[in-house]
Design a protein around this motif. Structure first.
Motif, PDB file in Angstrom:
ATOM      1  N   LEU A 126      -2.750   3.039  -9.463  1.00  0.00           N
ATOM      2  CA  LEU A 126      -1.350   2.537  -8.769  1.00  0.00           C
ATOM      3  C   LEU A 126      -1.782   2.588  -7.515  1.00  0.00           C
ATOM      4  N   ASN A 127      -1.102   1.553  -6.694  1.00  0.00           N
ATOM      5  CA  ASN A 127      -1.130   1.528  -5.487  1.00  0.00           C
ATOM      6  C   ASN A 127       0.333   1.489  -4.823  1.00  0.00           C
ATOM      7  N   ILE A 128       0.687   2.026  -3.780  1.00  0.00           N
ATOM      8  CA  ILE A 128       2.049   1.828  -3.169  1.00  0.00           C
ATOM      9  C   ILE A 128       1.668   1.918  -1.632  1.00  0.00           C
ATOM     10  N   GLY A 129       2.175   0.946  -0.910  1.00  0.00           N
ATOM     11  CA  GLY A 129       2.258   0.802   0.199  1.00  0.00           C
ATOM     12  C   GLY A 129       3.426   0.719   1.048  1.00  0.00           C
ATOM     13  N   TYR A 130       3.920   1.196   1.951  1.00  0.00           N
ATOM     14  CA  TYR A 130       5.046   1.301   2.763  1.00  0.00           C
ATOM     15  C   TYR A 130       4.864   1.459   4.112  1.00  0.00           C
ATOM     16  N   THR A 131       6.116   0.864   4.669  1.00  0.00           N
ATOM     17  CA  THR A 131       6.405   1.276   6.257  1.00  0.00           C
ATOM     18  C   THR A 131       7.494   1.819   6.425  1.00  0.00           C
ATOM     19  N   MET A 132       7.583   2.710   7.404  1.00  0.00           N
ATOM     20  CA  MET A 132       8.764   3.619   7.748  1.00  0.00           C
ATOM     21  C   MET A 132       9.045   3.489   9.182  1.00  0.00           C
ATOM     22  N   VAL A 133      10.260   2.688   9.590  1.00  0.00           N
ATOM     23  CA  VAL A 133      10.646   2.308  10.824  1.00  0.00           C
ATOM     24  C   VAL A 133      11.541   3.357  11.218  1.00  0.00           C
ATOM     25  N   GLY A 152       1.802   3.449   5.544  1.00  0.00           N
ATOM     26  CA  GLY A 152       1.179   4.249   4.892  1.00  0.00           C
ATOM     27  C   GLY A 152       0.591   3.429   3.391  1.00  0.00           C
ATOM     28  N   LEU A 153      -0.744   3.652   3.015  1.00  0.00           N
ATOM     29  CA  LEU A 153      -1.191   3.213   1.612  1.00  0.00           C
ATOM     30  C   LEU A 153      -1.532   4.080   0.762  1.00  0.00           C
ATOM     31  N   ALA A 154      -1.175   4.587  -0.220  1.00  0.00           N
ATOM     32  CA  ALA A 154      -1.538   5.319  -1.188  1.00  0.00           C
ATOM     33  C   ALA A 154      -2.340   4.676  -2.612  1.00  0.00           C
ATOM     34  N   LYS A 155      -3.165   5.312  -2.774  1.00  0.00           N
ATOM     35  CA  LYS A 155      -4.124   4.643  -4.104  1.00  0.00           C
ATOM     36  C   LYS A 155      -4.426   5.654  -5.041  1.00  0.00           C
ATOM     37  N   ARG A 156      -4.224   5.324  -6.506  1.00  0.00           N
ATOM     38  CA  ARG A 156      -4.481   6.704  -7.383  1.00  0.00           C
ATOM     39  C   ARG A 156      -5.419   6.074  -8.642  1.00  0.00           C
ATOM     40  N   ASP A 157      -6.195   6.756  -9.030  1.00  0.00           N
ATOM     41  CA  ASP A 157      -7.136   6.302 -10.131  1.00  0.00           C
ATOM     42  C   ASP A 157      -7.032   7.405 -11.370  1.00  0.00           C
ATOM     43  N   MET A 158      -6.269   7.240 -12.461  1.00  0.00           N
ATOM     44  CA  MET A 158      -6.092   8.294 -13.263  1.00  0.00           C
ATOM     45  C   MET A 158      -7.402   8.316 -14.102  1.00  0.00           C
ATOM     46  N   VAL A 159      -8.548   7.336 -14.045  1.00  0.00           N
ATOM     47  CA  VAL A 159      -9.566   7.367 -14.913  1.00  0.00           C
ATOM     48  C   VAL A 159     -10.530   8.398 -14.045  1.00  0.00           C
ATOM     49  N   THR A 160     -10.808   8.043 -12.964  1.00  0.00           N
ATOM     50  CA  THR A 160     -11.702   9.061 -12.059  1.00  0.00           C
ATOM     51  C   THR A 160     -11.175  10.356 -11.818  1.00  0.00           C
ATOM     52  N   GLY A 192      25.352   7.476  12.515  1.00  0.00           N
ATOM     53  CA  GLY A 192      25.835   7.060  13.680  1.00  0.00           C
ATOM     54  C   GLY A 192      25.104   5.616  14.072  1.00  0.00           C
ATOM     55  N   GLU A 193      24.499   5.402  15.258  1.00  0.00           N
ATOM     56  CA  GLU A 193      23.788   4.305  15.775  1.00  0.00           C
ATOM     57  C   GLU A 193      22.282   4.473  15.446  1.00  0.00           C
ATOM     58  N   TYR A 194      22.061   5.667  15.098  1.00  0.00           N
ATOM     59  CA  TYR A 194      20.568   5.952  14.681  1.00  0.00           C
ATOM     60  C   TYR A 194      20.021   5.539  13.351  1.00  0.00           C
ATOM     61  N   THR A 195      19.084   4.868  13.047  1.00  0.00           N
ATOM     62  CA  THR A 195      18.774   4.209  11.862  1.00  0.00           C
ATOM     63  C   THR A 195      17.024   4.598  11.710  1.00  0.00           C
ATOM     64  N   GLU A 196      16.976   4.926  10.230  1.00  0.00           N
ATOM     65  CA  GLU A 196      15.586   4.941   9.704  1.00  0.00           C
ATOM     66  C   GLU A 196      15.354   4.047   8.449  1.00  0.00           C
ATOM     67  N   GLU A 197      14.422   3.370   8.353  1.00  0.00           N
ATOM     68  CA  GLU A 197      14.290   2.247   7.276  1.00  0.00           C
ATOM     69  C   GLU A 197      12.771   2.220   6.696  1.00  0.00           C
ATOM     70  N   TYR A 198      13.095   2.691   5.152  1.00  0.00           N
ATOM     71  CA  TYR A 198      11.513   2.690   4.431  1.00  0.00           C
ATOM     72  C   TYR A 198      11.574   1.306   3.826  1.00  0.00           C
ATOM     73  N   SER A 199      10.315   0.764   3.835  1.00  0.00           N
ATOM     74  CA  SER A 199      10.377  -0.329   2.694  1.00  0.00           C
ATOM     75  C   SER A 199       9.061  -0.498   2.172  1.00  0.00           C
ATOM     76  N   VAL A 200       9.071  -0.615   0.730  1.00  0.00           N
ATOM     77  CA  VAL A 200       7.721  -0.640  -0.149  1.00  0.00           C
ATOM     78  C   VAL A 200       7.055  -2.085   0.279  1.00  0.00           C
ATOM     79  N   ASP A 201       5.784  -2.308   0.841  1.00  0.00           N
ATOM     80  CA  ASP A 201       5.294  -3.647   0.762  1.00  0.00           C
ATOM     81  C   ASP A 201       4.158  -3.998  -0.031  1.00  0.00           C
ATOM     82  N   THR A 202       3.875  -2.827  -0.746  1.00  0.00           N
ATOM     83  CA  THR A 202       2.695  -2.970  -1.708  1.00  0.00           C
ATOM     84  C   THR A 202       2.894  -2.180  -2.821  1.00  0.00           C
ATOM     85  N   LEU A 203       2.904  -2.993  -3.888  1.00  0.00           N
ATOM     86  CA  LEU A 203       3.300  -2.067  -5.386  1.00  0.00           C
ATOM     87  C   LEU A 203       2.352  -2.768  -6.180  1.00  0.00           C
TER      88      LEU A 203
END
Length: 404
Positions: A150-157, A167-175, A346-357
């Motif tokens: 499984l690979n999940i990559g994201y961007t947090m602004v 960020g990019l996380a990778k996981r291999d259940m076999v090894t 308020g006027e303050y925002t944070e945004e998370y978006s997965v860009d790799t799945l």
């Protein structure tokens, strides 16, 4: 100070901590000391509204991401400098913007047409639209163990687009191997309050600010946890630390599920502990080409929630602080993963978006021993203990050759 430093940074000395902090643009020595002291309090979990005093660093906001701090990172000061003092007290797609992906259909835009707190309305039961109970069941059905790879990559602004984490996380259940890479950067707005003299001392060119970054590369390889701390600063030699994998928060229970790594997990925990009221649920959304459910949630009082959780409330230094929080999310109908969210206070925002799945054969494997050894060859150990650590396991036959 040394006793507390050891609890937080292992064998990192005060001298090393000061040297590391001086490499990063987080302000003067008093400012760095405030940040350092606040990290200690938060990692130990003993902070209250009475003992938080960080005025002069940046206005503290009680974000849901306060807990996204790694006590295992011996150079956490460097990472904190990368994402800004305010974020500390609380990725892969270079074309990412602070607006939702164009893959988010018009219906999602309609549910987020205003950042004002929504009024409570009775939820409709349109065909194909889950109920609140079904949505919660979908969210909690996600399982990272369902996929061999499984690979999940994201961007947090965050900071309204001022700071970006990729960020990019990778996981291999076999090894059993895992990896997580995080990279932090800012736009020119972030540096506006620093003097020209300071910027010159730090070697920061505002005309080329997109090339300035700090990074953590974390490898969970066999029984080892290895973290490389990198920087675009040519005067900074990349450093690494090594510990037993079982002692790493990035491996509890895995690289995806730990709240110390993925913001979507922090959001889900906040939902499950009653921070938000679900206001609207809509079907028919798409993101990354995947069928999704969109929802709008609302927290009427962050302060009351923090008090309910036994954290003593919060102290606010920002006169424009808004206690209410609106949260818009997109949930993958197949996996239950939160693929996108936007947190509005308020006027303050944070945004998370997965860009790799990527799943199974489509996913990249975590870095192997040969890659890690090569990466470490250009780094310096951060402590004597790290320097003496036995890394012979990196020379063994790659796991892929031992399978089957």
């Amino acid at each position: 100070m040394k006793k507390d430093t050891d609890k937080l940074f292992g064998n990192l000395s005060d001298e090393d901590a000061e040297r590391i902090a001086s490499r990063y643009p987080v302000g003067d020595k008093k400012q760095r000391d405030r940040i350092f002291n606040e990290i200690e309090r938060r990692v130990e979990g003993g902070h209250t509204s009475e003992d938080i005093d960080v005025s002069g660093v940046e206005a503290y906001r009680p974000r849901i991401y306060l807990k996204v701090i790694s006590a295992a990172a011996a150079l956490v000061l460097a990472a904190g400098a990368a994402v800004g003092g305010g974020y500390l007290l609380r990725g892969r797609n270079n074309n990412f913007t602070a607006e939702p992906s164009s893959d988010v259909i018009e219906e999602t835009e309609a549910t987020a047409e205003t950042t004002a707190a929504p009024t409570t309305e009775e939820q409709t039961t349109e065909p194909g639209v889950p109920t609140e109970e079904q949505l919660l069941e979908l969210l909690n059905s996600r399982s990272y163990d369902d996929y061999q790879q499984l690979n999940i990559g994201y961007t947090m602004v965050s900071e309204n687009g001022v700071s970006t984490e990729r960020g990019l996380a990778k996981r291999d259940m076999v090894t059993g191997n895992e990896s997580m890479v995080k990279k932090w950067s800012h736009n020119a707005e972030y540096y506006k309050n620093f003097s020209d003299e300071d910027l010159a001392d730090w070697g920061i060119d505002l005309d080329n600010v997109e090339s300035i970054y700090t990074s953590n590369e974390m490898f969970m390889y066999k029984d080892l946890y290895i973290c490389v701390y990198g920087s675009s600063d040519k005067n900074f030699i990349d450093q690494y630390e090594v510990t037993d994998r079982k002692d790493s928060v990035f491996d509890t229970p895995n690289v995806f599920a730990s709240p110390c790594n993925f913001y979507s997990e922090v959001v889900l925990e906040e939902i499950n502990t009653g921070k938000y009221e679900i206001q609207e649920i809509s079907g028919g959304a798409t993101f990354l080409g995947r069928d999704c459910t969109s929802a709008r949630l609302f927290c009427p009082s962050v302060t009351e929630y923090e008090q309910k959780m036994g954290r003593g409330g919060v102290r606010i230094f920002d006169e424009e602080y808004v206690d209410e929080v609106q949260l818009d999310i997109l949930v993958d109908n197949e996996t239950g993963l939160i693929l996108w969210f936007k947190d509005t206070q308020g006027e303050y925002t944070e945004e998370y978006s997965v860009d790799t799945l990527l799943f199974n054969e489509d996913a990249e494997l975590p870095e192997d021993g040969a890659y890690i050894k090569e990466r470490l060859s250009s780094c310096a150990p951060n402590t004597e203990e790290t320097a003496s650590y036995d890394l012979s396991i990196l020379d063994e036959t790659p796991d892929s050759e031992n399978i089957g």
